[in-house]
Structure formats: C-alpha cells, structure tokens
Design an enzyme around this catalytic site. Structure first.
Site, PDB file in Angstrom:
ATOM      1  N   ARG A  65       0.822  -1.208   0.000  1.00  0.00           N
ATOM      2  CA  ARG A  65       0.000   0.000   0.000  1.00  0.00           C
ATOM      3  C   ARG A  65       0.859   1.263   0.000  1.00  0.00           C
ATOM      4  O   ARG A  65       0.559   2.236  -0.695  1.00  0.00           O
ATOM      5  CB  ARG A  65      -0.926  -0.022   1.222  1.00  0.00           C
ATOM      6  CG  ARG A  65      -2.024   1.028   1.189  1.00  0.00           C
ATOM      7  CD  ARG A  65      -2.931   0.900   2.408  1.00  0.00           C
ATOM      8  NE  ARG A  65      -3.525  -0.416   2.522  1.00  0.00           N
ATOM      9  CZ  ARG A  65      -4.603  -0.807   1.868  1.00  0.00           C
ATOM     10  NH1 ARG A  65      -5.205   0.029   1.028  1.00  0.00           N
ATOM     11  NH2 ARG A  65      -5.082  -2.022   2.038  1.00  0.00           N
ATOM     12  N   HIS A 109     -18.969   9.688   1.236  1.00  0.00           N
ATOM     13  CA  HIS A 109     -19.261   8.365   1.765  1.00  0.00           C
ATOM     14  C   HIS A 109     -20.770   8.174   1.791  1.00  0.00           C
ATOM     15  O   HIS A 109     -21.504   9.079   2.189  1.00  0.00           O
ATOM     16  CB  HIS A 109     -18.694   8.213   3.182  1.00  0.00           C
ATOM     17  CG  HIS A 109     -18.891   6.841   3.749  1.00  0.00           C
ATOM     18  ND1 HIS A 109     -18.175   5.755   3.316  1.00  0.00           N
ATOM     19  CD2 HIS A 109     -19.748   6.383   4.695  1.00  0.00           C
ATOM     20  CE1 HIS A 109     -18.575   4.681   3.971  1.00  0.00           C
ATOM     21  NE2 HIS A 109     -19.533   5.033   4.810  1.00  0.00           N
TER      22      HIS A 109
END
Length: 212
Positions: A65, A109
């Site tokens: 990542r 979101h």
C-alpha cells in the site's frame, strides 16, 4: 483558477457530476486530471473524451500500500492540484498520503457519518432499522470515513427498500452535494473551526433532504 485532481476506481459518476457542474456553472477551477487505481475503469474513457488527462495506475503493480500511495502521490503532484477529490476511489489511504494533502482532500461516503463507516452501508442501515439514510462529504483524515463534515444529504428509508433501491436514491443526492462541496472549496467559502466543524462563510445550508 484552482486545479482539481479526481481519483476514481470505477465508472466515476460523481466525477462526471463534478466536471459537468464545473463547466456549466463557471467555477474558478478546472478538473486537470482523473486518476484510477484500475486502468480499465470506465470513468477514464469519459474523462479523456472531455479533454482531461486520464491516468490508470494499477495498484496491483506495487509491492504494498505504501509503495502504491507513493506512486499515486507522485502522479497527483505532476498536476499541481489545489484540491484532490476521492470519487468512488476504493482504496484505504496511508496516513502519510493523507497528511501530504491535509486540508485539500475531500471524500464522499454513502452514509450519514459518523454512522456506518466502511463497506455495505445501505445494507447495514436497513438492518439497523434506520428511518433515514444518506451521504456525507467530508475532509479526509487518517481515520477511515472520518473527518470534518462539509455537507450531508438524507433520504427516507421506505418500506420494502433494498440496498440497491436505497443506493439509487442516495446516489442521486450525491450528484448534487458533491459538486456543491467542491464548488464551495474552490471559491474559498469553507472554514474549519478549532473543534473541527466546517462552516460555510456565507451561511449556506450544509444539508439536503430529498423526500422522493
């Protein structure tokens, strides 16, 4: 003119809504690049057709990542953005990446945060018996789906709703509130107080309710 870079992972419907509003409303800004961690993301072709730089940066080609986030940041910085917008970007970002763009990194979101961070938000709202559900635009912090709230939208949960029907109505609201939040940012109309509360300098309503 502010420079906006948008990150996507799929079709990029919020990206489209932002770009269309930017052009139609004459914002003091332009979307200068769209970047996806999935090179085959449909939104890249749409962005390229609008004359926007479209870049596929496959996260699977990086060791971990942190390595991907470093490569992503390098690509973002080539476009010298004033604002980085996450529009369906399905990656958890490292704290180092978030810190690099602190105060100029927005996300949407599909829930009324702080409730239902993470995945499967519509299903979880239905299981909890929520009477309202919605979406939240917020500044990104290292904590997942957390950060100062810019604007929220709510819809009623109807009898017989499924995750798909609820998601469809919420997405319609997302296409309204995300461009609105981005416009407020590029027009320098937002401030975050010491308590982490976002306020619009002209007192604009930071919510939307769609009863449909």
């Amino acid at each position: 003119m502010k420079r906006i870079v948008i990150l996507i992972s799929g079709r990029g419907s919020n990206m489209e809504a932002i770009q269309k509003a930017c052009v139609a409303e004459g914002w003091p800004a332009s979307v200068v690049a769209v970047i996806s961690n999935r090179p085959q993301a449909g939104g890249l072709a749409w962005a390229q057709a609008q004359g926007i730089a479209a870049v596929g940066l496959d996260h699977r080609a990086h060791a971990d990542r942190a390595a991907f986030d470093a490569a992503l940041a390098e690509e973002i910085d080539r476009h010298q953005p004033d604002l980085v917008v996450l529009a369906g970007f399905m990656r958890i970002l490292t704290p180092e990446f978030v810190a690099r763009y602190a105060g100029r990194l927005l996300n949407i979101h599909p829930s009324l945060l702080p409730s239902f961070g993470g995945l499967h938000t519509h299903e979880r709202a239905l299981q909890a018996g929520c009477k309202f559900a919605g979406a939240t635009v917020h500044f990104v912090t290292p904590e997942l789906d957390h950060g100062p709230i810019v604007i929220q939208a709510a819809v009623p949960v109807r009898q017989g709703d499924t995750p798909d029907t609820l998601a469809e109505r919420i997405l319609r609201c997302e296409h309204v509130i995300y461009p609105r939040a981005v416009r407020w940012f590029v027009e320098d109309r937002l401030e975050v107080d010491a308590a982490g509360v976002v306020r619009h300098l002209d007192g604009a309503e930071q919510w939307l309710f769609d009863p449909r």
